[in-house]
Design a protein around this motif. Structure first.
Motif, PDB file in Angstrom:
ATOM      1  N   LEU A   1       0.923  -1.262  -0.005  1.00 49.21           N
ATOM      2  CA  LEU A   1       0.048   0.078   0.202  1.00 49.21           C
ATOM      3  C   LEU A   1       0.842   1.211  -0.103  1.00 49.21           C
ATOM      4  N   ARG A   2       1.990   0.996   0.769  1.00 50.15           N
ATOM      5  CA  ARG A   2       2.792   2.423   1.003  1.00 50.15           C
ATOM      6  C   ARG A   2       3.537   2.402  -0.387  1.00 50.15           C
ATOM      7  N   GLU A   3       4.094   1.649  -1.197  1.00 52.35           N
ATOM      8  CA  GLU A   3       5.317   1.819  -1.930  1.00 52.35           C
ATOM      9  C   GLU A   3       4.889   0.988  -3.357  1.00 52.35           C
ATOM     10  N   GLY A   4       4.371  -0.119  -3.062  1.00 55.30           N
ATOM     11  CA  GLY A   4       3.970  -0.997  -4.246  1.00 55.30           C
ATOM     12  C   GLY A   4       5.020  -2.074  -4.108  1.00 55.30           C
ATOM     13  N   LEU A   5       5.399  -2.887  -4.969  1.00 57.26           N
ATOM     14  CA  LEU A   5       6.216  -4.030  -4.909  1.00 57.26           C
ATOM     15  C   LEU A   5       7.930  -3.612  -5.118  1.00 57.26           C
ATOM     16  N   GLY A   6       8.883  -4.288  -4.531  1.00 58.08           N
ATOM     17  CA  GLY A   6      10.090  -3.974  -4.746  1.00 58.08           C
ATOM     18  C   GLY A   6      10.645  -4.778  -6.006  1.00 58.08           C
ATOM     19  N   PHE A   7       9.891  -5.149  -6.832  1.00 61.08           N
ATOM     20  CA  PHE A   7      10.300  -5.987  -8.007  1.00 61.08           C
ATOM     21  C   PHE A   7       9.283  -5.921  -9.037  1.00 61.08           C
ATOM     22  N   ASP A   8       9.647  -6.239 -10.508  1.00 59.01           N
ATOM     23  CA  ASP A   8       8.476  -6.088 -11.226  1.00 59.01           C
ATOM     24  C   ASP A   8       7.635  -7.299 -11.607  1.00 59.01           C
ATOM     25  N   MET A   9       8.437  -8.492 -11.486  1.00 57.01           N
ATOM     26  CA  MET A   9       7.736  -9.776 -11.492  1.00 57.01           C
ATOM     27  C   MET A   9       8.344 -10.868 -10.585  1.00 57.01           C
ATOM     28  N   CYS A  10       7.627 -11.782 -10.258  1.00 61.23           N
ATOM     29  CA  CYS A  10       8.258 -12.817  -9.537  1.00 61.23           C
ATOM     30  C   CYS A  10       8.008 -14.330 -10.260  1.00 61.23           C
ATOM     31  N   ASP A  11       8.882 -15.194  -9.683  1.00 57.20           N
ATOM     32  CA  ASP A  11       8.706 -16.573 -10.580  1.00 57.20           C
ATOM     33  C   ASP A  11       7.644 -17.195  -9.726  1.00 57.20           C
ATOM     34  N   VAL A  12       7.444 -16.969  -8.288  1.00 53.84           N
ATOM     35  CA  VAL A  12       6.395 -17.851  -7.849  1.00 53.84           C
ATOM     36  C   VAL A  12       6.027 -17.028  -6.671  1.00 53.84           C
ATOM     37  N   ALA A  13       4.684 -16.947  -6.464  1.00 55.65           N
ATOM     38  CA  ALA A  13       3.877 -15.987  -5.538  1.00 55.65           C
ATOM     39  C   ALA A  13       2.956 -16.952  -4.609  1.00 55.65           C
ATOM     40  N   VAL A  14       3.265 -17.003  -3.366  1.00 58.09           N
ATOM     41  CA  VAL A  14       2.602 -17.956  -2.461  1.00 58.09           C
ATOM     42  C   VAL A  14       1.559 -16.964  -1.704  1.00 58.09           C
ATOM     43  N   VAL A  15       0.667 -17.403  -1.566  1.00 57.44           N
ATOM     44  CA  VAL A  15      -0.370 -16.814  -0.587  1.00 57.44           C
ATOM     45  C   VAL A  15      -0.880 -17.925   0.396  1.00 57.44           C
ATOM     46  N   THR A  16      -0.921 -17.767   1.622  1.00 58.89           N
ATOM     47  CA  THR A  16      -0.985 -18.765   2.516  1.00 58.89           C
ATOM     48  C   THR A  16      -2.305 -18.921   3.009  1.00 58.89           C
ATOM     49  N   ASN A  17      -2.815 -17.583   3.404  1.00 55.95           N
ATOM     50  CA  ASN A  17      -4.303 -17.569   3.748  1.00 55.95           C
ATOM     51  C   ASN A  17      -4.605 -16.046   3.924  1.00 55.95           C
ATOM     52  N   ILE A  18      -5.819 -15.611   3.890  1.00 56.35           N
ATOM     53  CA  ILE A  18      -6.289 -14.451   4.210  1.00 56.35           C
ATOM     54  C   ILE A  18      -7.091 -14.461   5.514  1.00 56.35           C
ATOM     55  N   GLY A  19      -6.705 -13.848   6.526  1.00 56.69           N
ATOM     56  CA  GLY A  19      -7.591 -13.705   7.801  1.00 56.69           C
ATOM     57  C   GLY A  19      -8.493 -12.619   7.948  1.00 56.69           C
ATOM     58  N   LEU A  20      -9.486 -12.777   8.966  1.00 61.11           N
ATOM     59  CA  LEU A  20     -10.591 -11.575   9.189  1.00 61.11           C
ATOM     60  C   LEU A  20      -9.810 -10.376  10.034  1.00 61.11           C
ATOM     61  N   GLY A  21      -8.952 -10.732  10.831  1.00 58.54           N
ATOM     62  CA  GLY A  21      -8.436  -9.841  11.897  1.00 58.54           C
ATOM     63  C   GLY A  21      -7.209  -9.185  11.277  1.00 58.54           C
ATOM     64  N   ASP A  22      -6.767  -9.358  10.026  1.00 62.55           N
ATOM     65  CA  ASP A  22      -5.236  -8.720   9.534  1.00 62.55           C
ATOM     66  C   ASP A  22      -5.685  -7.348   9.078  1.00 62.55           C
ATOM     67  N   HIS A  23      -5.515  -6.706  10.032  1.00 62.96           N
ATOM     68  CA  HIS A  23      -5.086  -5.099   9.743  1.00 62.96           C
ATOM     69  C   HIS A  23      -6.297  -4.527   9.186  1.00 62.96           C
ATOM     70  N   LEU A  24      -7.579  -5.126   9.487  1.00 62.50           N
ATOM     71  CA  LEU A  24      -8.700  -4.487   8.678  1.00 62.50           C
ATOM     72  C   LEU A  24      -9.147  -3.104   9.324  1.00 62.50           C
ATOM     73  N   GLY A  25      -9.512  -2.172   8.662  1.00 60.01           N
ATOM     74  CA  GLY A  25      -9.926  -0.827   9.031  1.00 60.01           C
ATOM     75  C   GLY A  25      -8.634   0.150   9.268  1.00 60.01           C
ATOM     76  N   LEU A  26      -7.506  -0.353   8.531  1.00 60.35           N
ATOM     77  CA  LEU A  26      -6.261   0.610   8.243  1.00 60.35           C
ATOM     78  C   LEU A  26      -6.274   1.026   6.687  1.00 60.35           C
ATOM     79  N   ASN A  27      -5.760   2.079   6.532  1.00 62.28           N
ATOM     80  CA  ASN A  27      -5.561   2.338   5.024  1.00 62.28           C
ATOM     81  C   ASN A  27      -6.808   2.337   4.164  1.00 62.28           C
ATOM     82  N   TYR A  28      -8.063   2.591   4.653  1.00 62.39           N
ATOM     83  CA  TYR A  28      -9.047   2.403   4.069  1.00 62.39           C
ATOM     84  C   TYR A  28      -9.388   0.889   3.438  1.00 62.39           C
ATOM     85  N   ILE A  29      -8.817  -0.179   4.050  1.00 55.28           N
ATOM     86  CA  ILE A  29      -8.938  -1.650   3.749  1.00 55.28           C
ATOM     87  C   ILE A  29      -9.826  -1.950   5.028  1.00 55.28           C
TER      88      ILE A  29
END
Length: 856
Positions: free
Chosen positions: A547-575
């Motif tokens: 949110l602050r600056e974007g990614l530090g690279f243009d592309m990645c070879d593998v992207a891993v997303v483990t899970n999305i939780g209900l209490g993960d910083h919701l309410g911050l930065n208009y998320i």
């Protein structure tokens, strides 16, 4: 309208893959569109007529002041010549507050455009003047001043076309191509291969001539001179006409040619001494001035250079004719354009005098008036491409000259009548060998076609098929990111690769920590990619950095997303919702390379849905092999990872590979569910990268989640016969996963030590203890060192509220200070008990626990 929190998104981001300026814009009278501001739109168009193509005139009732700012910031850059096309304005959850995003190509220009756009909108609102012409001139000049010049820009463009990543290291022309151990650098037309010794030789024109002469290359005779008198003596020795020039000059500065009298030689010496202290005189060779460009062992381009001149029309003075020529938009004062403005200085006036003209003379129609003897583009000359005309023997002589000096890229200056004959057949010679030659005349000649010079340089630096990239893995999610990152790093190490890793614990290069604290943002990622001893990069990618600056690279070879939780910083930065959070987390998935892979948790519907946003392949993982998403993927013959009895199974079509839990100590024989998922994600990543099963299994077998390997990630200790677990879990989903793991561990009595992060929502803080109250007998609450905006006691109060209806917890204590809370819990432990300590200050708390265990 109030503009605040202006940020530069320097990499792929929530909004697009473009670099962009993002600002928070608050508008008074939020429900009033510009259609309801009397005369505003007309005044805005009057001040910036070109804005008409951007503002949807048939939908003004939906256009706010924030939209007007967006269109103005984009339009100003576009009119200043910047190649920008993307912008967006989005309403936040707060009425009248918008996020405005506008693409930029140069950050400073983007920021200035935003400032001037705000001034433009306010001037239209208040009906005050706005200097559009001055603003565009300001933006153009700033852009010309800081953007890459033609030479460097052509090389960078060629690299980008090859898929080679680049990073500009300075405001000048120093650029890094590639990542980690594959990186190389350029500075204009100098490369990592350019020898400092060769450059030194090229700067010493007398030494260069000696070496070329010894190698059998034709060069003009001459020598260095001590002073003005010696210059005339040397001129008589070599025979008129002569050339006077600095011995280590460049860009034609201080050079005077075809000098035929003592007065001219002495004047030329005085001009040259203003640029350098060491001056030389050499024989003037008649003929045209040619520049041959040698890259590696090939002649890539050749051009005839003509001195700056004007052609009389019988009406204008010489000075006026120069002004007319300099008005050509291809000409500028520097090197930002294909041609440079003709200088009207002492040298030009002297050359006019030799032809019988002054600055105010009106040359007859058709008369060529030469303003300089030398033909450098940097002094206003022109170039005509002659690459296809160069005789093979002349080309060989140029290549020999570059190799004799030792330059990988060289500009060879030749004086002769024609390119169609060898030098020896026409009495010509090589007069200079230039390091870091300008490329403008070959890229965009005044006449003839441009040559693929940038492509040739990139081809010399990087063989075909080499994109200078190292493997990059990005990991996002609510829980498990750090452990998964460390596991993946171990897999790379087992494969013999040197690993650079960023995480919430710090930055690690080959296992050594070089920075501490939360380093999960783009700046740390860029630093790792700059490190020359990194063969593979693993990046824990946090929401905040994206949110602050974007990614530090243009592309990645593998992207891993483990899970999305209900209490993960919701309410911050208009998320405010899980879906909005998922959009942030999936940025890494959207930027997987076309040949790359996204590793996604099939058991999390929000994560599984990210597959539609990936341009590469997908590997799903889930403990349940019958998970509908995973089962469908498997039925299609695609890659999946799941649990089958006592092992992790990697399946693709009819092929399967089993890794028994007995060989993955992290999982405690498969009893710790979240560690099983972390191991599956890491295994899938190694598989996606094509690493050997031997390397993957060796890494999993050697990974133990102790305080040294994975600090704060389910670290298990024995304390006087009791089991002690330290973990950094700090959201409801992590708490639930920990409770699920601990339920499989026997205990006489269970206790927990917990605090809460003050920047979480009230409900998220309460929910943590609601979960713990069903699983633990004793709860010790403590106040964090940093309350993150909360009042003293506020977080503990919310944690108590969560325990109000606890079915199991019977004893609750509230303590100020993390270490005091830990000591209190340890003092109550008896053999057979289990205590979970949810630590805040990871390193300090683990050190404190280690000290207490040592004392025991």
């Amino acid at each position: 309208m109030d503009v605040s929190r202006i940020r530069a998104l320097r990499g792929p981001n929530l909004w697009s893959r473009h670099t962009a300026i993002q600002a928070i814009v608050s508008c008074e009278g939020a429900e009033v569109a510009i259609a309801h501001l009397p005369g505003f739109e007309a005044r805005l168009r009057e001040r910036f007529p070109e804005l008409g193509d951007l503002i949807p005139s048939d939908h003004l009732d939906t256009v706010s002041m924030a939209h007007a700012l967006e269109f103005a910031a984009l339009g100003l850059q576009a009119q200043a010549g910047c190649p920008v096309t993307f912008s967006r304005t989005a309403q936040t959850v707060e009425t009248g507050v918008y996020q405005v995003v506008v693409e930029y190509t140069e950050e400073d220009v983007g920021r200035l455009a935003f400032e001037r756009a705000e001034q433009l909108c306010l001037s239209a609102l208040d009906d005050t003047p706005f200097d559009l012409e001055g603003t565009l001139k300001e933006l153009r000049e700033l852009d010309e001043d800081i953007r890459l010049g033609p030479s460097t820009g052509a090389i960078v463009s060629a690299a980008v076309a090859r898929g080679i990543p680049f990073r500009r290291l300075t405001q000048g022309s120093l650029v890094q191509f590639g990542w980690g151990s594959k990186q190389k650098r350029i500075q204009a037309a100098e490369t990592s291969f350019t020898s400092a010794i060769a450059e030194s030789i090229a700067q010493d024109k007398e030494l260069t001539k000696k070496l070329l002469h010894a190698a059998g290359v034709a060069v003009p005779y001459g020598r260095p001179v001590e002073d003005e008198d010696d210059a005339w003596v040397a001129a008589q020795e070599v025979g008129l006409p002569v050339v006077v020039k600095p011995q280590d000059g460049n860009q034609g500065k201080g050079i005077s040619v075809n000098l035929t009298s003592e007065e001219q030689v002495r004047r030329a010496y005085r001009v040259a001494i203003e640029f350098r202290d060491d001056i030389m005189v050499e024989k003037y060779l008649p003929g045209h001035d040619w520049r041959l460009l040698v890259i590696g062992d090939k002649l890539i381009a050749a051009a005839r250079r003509d001195p700056p001149l004007v052609i009389g029309d019988g009406r204008h003075t010489v000075r006026q004719l120069v002004d007319i020529v300099n008005s050509d938009p291809r000409r500028s004062d520097g090197h930002a354009t294909s041609l440079t403005k003709i200088r009207f200085d002492e040298i030009a006036l002297a050359r006019l005098s030799e032809q019988g003209f002054t600055a105010d003379s009106v040359p007859p129609r058709g008369v060529r008036v030469v303003l300089r003897n030398n033909a450098n583009l940097s002094t206003g000359g022109t170039a005509t491409d002659v690459t296809d005309d160069v005789h093979p023997e002349l080309a060989a002589a140029a290549i020999a000259a570059a190799q004799t000096v030792g330059l990988d890229i060289a500009g060879i200056d030749v004086v002769c009548d024609t390119m169609h004959k060898p030098l020896e057949d026409q009495g010509g010679g090589i007069v200079e060998v230039n390091a870091a030659p300008g490329l403008r005349m070959h890229l965009d000649p005044s006449f003839g076609k441009g040559r693929a010079v940038g492509e040739a340089i990139v081809g010399m630096m990087f063989p075909d098929g080499d994109n200078a990239r190292i493997p990059v893995v990005a990991i996002a999610g609510t829980n498990g990111k750090t452990t998964t990152s460390r596991l993946i790093g171990r897999i790379f190490e087992a494969n013999g690769q040197r690993v650079g890793m960023t995480s919430t614990d710090g930055v690690y290069i080959q296992g050594k920590q070089i920075d501490n604290g939360d380093c999960s943002g783009p700046r740390s990622a860029r630093n790792v990619l700059m490190h020359p001893d990194v063969d593979a990069a693993v990046f824990e990618t946090a929401r905040g950095g994206v949110l602050r600056e974007g990614l530090g690279f243009d592309m990645c070879d593998v992207a891993v997303v483990t899970n999305i939780g209900l209490g993960d910083h919701l309410g911050l930065n208009y998320i405010t919702t899980v879906d909005e959070l998922a959009v942030v987390k999936r940025v890494i998935v959207e930027n997987v390379a076309p040949t790359g892979t996204a590793v996604l948790n099939a058991a999390d519907p929000v994560v599984a849905a990210m597959a539609h946003h990936c341009q590469g392949d997908i590997i799903f993982f889930a403990r349940d092999r019958m998970n509908p998403v995973l089962a469908t993927h498997r039925a299609q013959g695609r890659r999946v990872v799941h649990v089958e009895r006592d092992a992790i199974v990697c399946s693709e079509g009819r092929r399967k590979h089993r890794i028994p839990f007995a060989g993955i100590p992290l999982t405690r024989n498969g009893t710790i569910g979240f560690q099983v998922e972390n191991a599956m994600a890491a295994t899938a990543t190694g598989w996606a990268l094509g690493l050997s099963w031997e390397s993957i299994e060796r890494a999993l077998a050697g990974f133990v989640s102790d305080a040294a390997t994975a600090p704060g990630r389910f670290n298990v200790f024995d304390y006087r016969g009791a089991t002690l677990i330290a973990d950094y879990g700090h959201n409801p989903d992590a708490i639930q996963a920990l409770v699920g793991a601990i339920e499989n561990m026997p205990a006489v009595r269970r206790s927990v030590v917990i605090s809460g992060a003050g920047d979480r929502r009230d409900d998220d803080i309460r929910q943590q203890t609601e979960i713990l109250g069903e699983a633990f007998d004793d709860v010790i609450l403590y106040q964090d060192a940093c309350q993150r905006g909360r009042e003293d006691g506020e977080v503990i109060g919310l944690l108590r509220e969560g325990l109000a209806n606890a079915s199991r917890t019977k004893h609750i204590d509230a303590i100020t200070g993390e270490f005091i809370a830990i000591d209190t819990a340890l003092a109550r432990l008896r053999p057979g008990d289990l205590c979970l300590i949810l630590i805040d200050q990871v390193e300090e708390a683990l050190a404190h626990i280690a000290g207490r265990i040592a004392e025991a």
